[in-house]
Design a protein around this motif. Structure first.
Motif, PDB file in Angstrom:
ATOM      1  N   ALA A   2       0.858  -1.184   0.000  1.00 32.26           N
ATOM      2  CA  ALA A   2       0.000   0.000   0.000  1.00 32.26           C
ATOM      3  C   ALA A   2       0.898   1.239   0.000  1.00 32.26           C
ATOM      4  CB  ALA A   2      -0.897  -0.007   1.231  1.00 32.26           C
ATOM      5  N   ASP A   3       0.508   2.250  -0.760  1.00 30.21           N
ATOM      6  CA  ASP A   3       1.372   3.415  -0.922  1.00 30.21           C
ATOM      7  C   ASP A   3       1.436   4.240   0.357  1.00 30.21           C
ATOM      8  OD1 ASP A   3       3.126   4.670  -2.612  1.00 30.21           O
ATOM      9  OD2 ASP A   3       1.656   6.125  -3.340  1.00 30.21           O
ATOM     10  N   ALA A   4       2.642   4.686   0.710  1.00 29.28           N
ATOM     11  CA  ALA A   4       2.832   5.547   1.879  1.00 29.28           C
ATOM     12  C   ALA A   4       2.530   6.991   1.506  1.00 29.28           C
ATOM     13  CB  ALA A   4       4.253   5.418   2.393  1.00 29.28           C
ATOM     14  N   PRO A  51       5.716   9.869 -16.619  1.00 33.88           N
ATOM     15  CA  PRO A  51       4.248   9.723 -16.597  1.00 33.88           C
ATOM     16  C   PRO A  51       3.780   8.307 -16.296  1.00 33.88           C
ATOM     17  CG  PRO A  51       5.063  10.058 -18.840  1.00 33.88           C
ATOM     18  CD  PRO A  51       6.198  10.354 -17.930  1.00 33.88           C
ATOM     19  N   SER A  52       4.508   7.304 -16.738  1.00 31.33           N
ATOM     20  CA  SER A  52       4.075   5.923 -16.500  1.00 31.33           C
ATOM     21  C   SER A  52       4.314   5.510 -15.049  1.00 31.33           C
ATOM     22  CB  SER A  52       4.787   4.964 -17.461  1.00 31.33           C
ATOM     23  OG  SER A  52       4.430   5.258 -18.797  1.00 31.33           O
ATOM     24  N   LEU A  53       5.411   5.975 -14.457  1.00 28.00           N
ATOM     25  CA  LEU A  53       5.639   5.713 -13.035  1.00 28.00           C
ATOM     26  C   LEU A  53       4.614   6.463 -12.184  1.00 28.00           C
ATOM     27  CD1 LEU A  53       9.541   5.897 -12.695  1.00 28.00           C
ATOM     28  CD2 LEU A  53       8.107   3.854 -12.827  1.00 28.00           C
ATOM     29  N   ALA A  54       4.269   7.668 -12.600  1.00 27.25           N
ATOM     30  CA  ALA A  54       3.300   8.460 -11.839  1.00 27.25           C
ATOM     31  C   ALA A  54       1.935   7.802 -11.795  1.00 27.25           C
ATOM     32  CB  ALA A  54       3.196   9.858 -12.447  1.00 27.25           C
ATOM     33  N   ALA A  55       1.646   6.942 -12.781  1.00 27.46           N
ATOM     34  CA  ALA A  55       0.338   6.294 -12.850  1.00 27.46           C
ATOM     35  C   ALA A  55       0.265   4.998 -12.042  1.00 27.46           C
ATOM     36  CB  ALA A  55      -0.011   6.004 -14.313  1.00 27.46           C
ATOM     37  N   LEU A  56       1.397   4.577 -11.448  1.00 24.11           N
ATOM     38  CA  LEU A  56       1.401   3.332 -10.682  1.00 24.11           C
ATOM     39  C   LEU A  56       0.625   3.480  -9.375  1.00 24.11           C
ATOM     40  CD1 LEU A  56       5.142   2.225 -11.052  1.00 24.11           C
ATOM     41  CD2 LEU A  56       3.168   1.356 -12.320  1.00 24.11           C
ATOM     42  N   VAL A  57       0.141   2.354  -8.882  1.00 21.68           N
ATOM     43  CA  VAL A  57      -0.562   2.350  -7.595  1.00 21.68           C
ATOM     44  C   VAL A  57       0.389   2.700  -6.462  1.00 21.68           C
ATOM     45  CG1 VAL A  57      -1.791   0.884  -5.950  1.00 21.68           C
ATOM     46  CG2 VAL A  57      -2.258   0.674  -8.405  1.00 21.68           C
ATOM     47  N   SER A  58       1.617   2.166  -6.509  1.00 19.28           N
ATOM     48  CA  SER A  58       2.619   2.402  -5.466  1.00 19.28           C
ATOM     49  C   SER A  58       3.733   3.288  -6.020  1.00 19.28           C
ATOM     50  CB  SER A  58       3.202   1.072  -4.985  1.00 19.28           C
ATOM     51  OG  SER A  58       4.291   1.288  -4.119  1.00 19.28           O
ATOM     52  N   ARG A  59       3.977   4.420  -5.322  1.00 18.30           N
ATOM     53  CA  ARG A  59       4.999   5.352  -5.804  1.00 18.30           C
ATOM     54  C   ARG A  59       5.965   5.795  -4.707  1.00 18.30           C
ATOM     55  NH1 ARG A  59       0.124   7.229  -7.749  1.00 18.30           N
ATOM     56  NH2 ARG A  59       0.067   8.758  -6.056  1.00 18.30           N
ATOM     57  N   ASN A  63       6.314  -1.488   5.369  1.00 17.51           N
ATOM     58  CA  ASN A  63       6.305  -0.064   5.100  1.00 17.51           C
ATOM     59  C   ASN A  63       5.097   0.551   5.799  1.00 17.51           C
ATOM     60  OD1 ASN A  63       6.398   2.500   4.069  1.00 17.51           O
ATOM     61  ND2 ASN A  63       5.800   1.931   1.986  1.00 17.51           N
ATOM     62  N   ASP A  64       5.343   1.182   6.944  1.00 18.28           N
ATOM     63  CA  ASP A  64       4.215   1.768   7.672  1.00 18.28           C
ATOM     64  C   ASP A  64       3.986   3.233   7.316  1.00 18.28           C
ATOM     65  OD1 ASP A  64       6.292   3.077   8.880  1.00 18.28           O
ATOM     66  OD2 ASP A  64       6.042   2.141  10.853  1.00 18.28           O
ATOM     67  N   GLY A  65       4.850   3.754   6.419  1.00 19.31           N
ATOM     68  CA  GLY A  65       4.661   5.120   5.945  1.00 19.31           C
ATOM     69  C   GLY A  65       5.023   6.187   6.959  1.00 19.31           C
ATOM     70  N   SER A  66       5.659   5.821   8.053  1.00 19.44           N
ATOM     71  CA  SER A  66       5.928   6.800   9.112  1.00 19.44           C
ATOM     72  C   SER A  66       7.202   7.607   8.859  1.00 19.44           C
ATOM     73  CB  SER A  66       6.032   6.087  10.460  1.00 19.44           C
ATOM     74  OG  SER A  66       7.117   5.162  10.450  1.00 19.44           O
ATOM     75  N   SER A 120      11.815   5.382   3.917  1.00 28.87           N
ATOM     76  CA  SER A 120      10.450   4.950   4.169  1.00 28.87           C
ATOM     77  C   SER A 120      10.174   3.588   3.550  1.00 28.87           C
ATOM     78  CB  SER A 120       9.470   5.985   3.608  1.00 28.87           C
ATOM     79  OG  SER A 120       8.142   5.533   3.669  1.00 28.87           O
ATOM     80  N   TYR A 121      10.896   3.266   2.487  1.00 33.12           N
ATOM     81  CA  TYR A 121      10.612   2.052   1.717  1.00 33.12           C
ATOM     82  C   TYR A 121      11.840   1.157   1.574  1.00 33.12           C
ATOM     83  CZ  TYR A 121       9.221  -0.835  -2.274  1.00 33.12           C
ATOM     84  OH  TYR A 121       8.941  -1.903  -3.102  1.00 33.12           O
ATOM     85  N   PHE A 122      12.996   1.784   1.228  1.00 31.52           N
ATOM     86  CA  PHE A 122      14.231   1.045   0.959  1.00 31.52           C
ATOM     87  C   PHE A 122      15.217   1.171   2.114  1.00 31.52           C
ATOM     88  CE2 PHE A 122      13.526   1.638  -3.807  1.00 31.52           C
ATOM     89  CZ  PHE A 122      13.410   0.294  -4.086  1.00 31.52           C
TER      90      PHE A 122
END
Length: 480
Positions: free
Chosen positions: A122-124, A164-172, A207-210, A235-237
């Motif tokens: 889920a996206d942070a 633009p294609s990365l911007a359209a992904l569910v997770s960014r 990834n808790d997005g904190s 936050s992710y890596f």
């Protein structure tokens, strides 16, 4: 999903400036053409992470990242890519979840990367902000500051424009971490004098997005290579990034040092034009000629501040010097001035960036060298001898290279262009009212020859002093 493909793209200065606002890496190496000309690359280069994300955007455009995201990502940046240069991209699927990416530019490997994909988290929540321009930190090697952090931001408008294609992904949110790594390298450590070398990152277990920042800590270094290795955690890596401390611009001998070694009469009464006299060998030659009593004009294409600095230093010593903008690739625009000036001696130090090519022959690279070393020089001779058919000949110094007689691997195109330039001098000597000196210079210490590991480049002053002395010895002063 289409994961096996090849394509080409290039990135403009405008795109690099937009990327700098997206990632916060405003290092002049990427966005300031005048400053970047003083690096060993000779001009601005594309951010490595910009290249990597553009490649991932090509993957996303082919649905290769649909409902997936990089769970592990590694990349090695082999050679810089100059702004506007075509990048040839090759993408290969390795099994169901791994993709290999490789890119070439100007006949050299640019970067390689491996991407391991897994279902997206889920996206942070990452702040939708652009970065404002700031100046990079200036740091000596070895670094004294070992830890730090940069904020995580992801300006949606810029992301959509550039990728633009990365911007359209569910997770960014993973993109923000990746962007932050180039800000660490280009703005914090090493900062101003940096080259991003590579990365190895892996998705965090959860990834808790904190996290609102990417933290870094120096984990090791290699003194001979001036390389620093850092642990990063965002936050992710989490993982490691590596960067080189690149050499700073080479400072040549001062006018006072040069004048102390030059007998004042050796160029007395001569009017000298030094094409490319704002730095490097041209700067040293200008100081020698001025110290020897010549009336010197130095030209620049982009480095006005450098040219004015050299000129001011010469004038402060009581000698004569002027500056003028002159682009070797557009000499016709200065036709009237070049035809009207009564120069007795002309030095030609104009040069494109000199880069090694260890791959097969690159015709485009050869033509780039040839356009300066042959075509531009021929035009310069034509214009500066146009009104001297019955006067004393103009003397031209055409600096060639020791590589012509002692070839070095990776410089075939450069050597071929210099060889043709030498032949041009011989041909023009039979046709024009001109005399030519074409010394084959050894590797000398300049911005172009500076390297991560000292390659043994020598001090330019001693060999140039001998060459200038001989060059002016047999000439008749202007008006005599």
């Amino acid at each position: 999903m289409t994961a096996n493909f090849s394509t080409e793209f290039s990135l403009s200065m405008g795109e690099s400036e937009a990327f700098a606002r997206l990632c916060g890496d405003f290092n002049p190496l990427h966005v300031d053409a005048v400053t970047a000309r003083r690096t060993q690359f000779g001009g601005t280069v594309i951010h490595g992470i910009h290249l990597l994300l553009r490649s991932l955007d090509e993957l996303a455009a082919r649905q290769a990242l649909e409902y997936q995201e990089p769970a592990a990502l590694s990349a090695t940046f082999h050679n810089p890519v100059l702004t506007g240069t075509v990048v040839k991209l090759m993408v290969t699927a390795v099994g169901a979840t791994r993709i290999r990416v490789s890119a070439q530019s100007a006949g050299r490997p640019a970067f390689t990367s491996t991407v391991e994909l897994k279902p997206a988290y889920a996206d942070a929540m990452i702040e939708d902000l652009e970065f404002a321009p700031t100046r990079p930190a200036e740091m000596d090697y070895p670094p004294t500051v070992s830890t730090g952090a940069v904020p995580l931001q992801l300006g949606r408008e810029l992301l959509n424009r550039l990728f633009p294609s990365l911007a359209a992904l569910v997770s960014r949110s993973w993109i923000a971490d990746l962007l932050a790594t180039t800000q660490v390298v280009g703005m914090r450590c090493p900062g101003m004098d940096s080259i991003y070398s590579g990365l190895k990152l892996r998705r965090l277990a959860q990834n808790d997005g904190s996290a609102s920042e990417l933290r870094y800590q120096i984990a090791g270094s290699e003194g001979r290579l001036r390389l620093v290795r850092m642990q990063v955690n965002g936050s992710y890596f989490a993982g490691t990034i590596e960067a080189f401390f690149r050499p700073r611009p080479v400072m040549q001998r001062t006018m006072r040092e040069v004048a102390a070694l030059v007998p004042s009469p050796i160029c007395s009464g001569h009017r000298v034009l030094i094409v490319g006299g704002s730095r490097g060998l041209g700067e040293v030659a200008a100081k020698i000629a001025a110290a020897g009593g010549a009336d010197v004009t130095i030209t620049y294409a982009r480095g006005q501040q450098d040219a004015e600095r050299v000129c001011a230093e010469i004038k402060e010593s009581g000698r004569h010097c002027e500056t003028r903008r002159l682009d070797a690739m557009d000499l016709e625009s200065e036709r009237t001035w070049l035809r009207s000036c009564n120069f007795s001696h002309v030095y030609f130090f104009a040069s494109p960036p000199i880069a090694a090519n260890t791959d097969r022959w690159n015709e485009d690279l050869f033509q780039q060298f040839r356009s300066v070393y042959v075509t531009a020089f021929a035009t310069l001779v034509e214009l500066t001898t146009a009104r001297r058919r019955h006067d004393a000949p103009v003397h031209y110094l055409y600096p060639s290279s020791i590589f012509v007689e002692q070839p070095e691997n990776g410089f075939a195109e450069y050597i071929a262009a210099k060889t043709e330039g030498e032949a041009l001098c011989d041909r023009l000597a039979r046709q024009a009212n001109a005399r030519f000196t074409k010394p084959r210079l050894p590797r000398l210490r300049t911005d172009q020859t500076s390297a991560l590991v000292d390659a043994g480049a020598g001090d330019p002053l001693p060999p140039l002093l001998a060459i200038v002395r001989q060059f002016h010895q047999s000439a008749t002063p202007v008006g005599v």
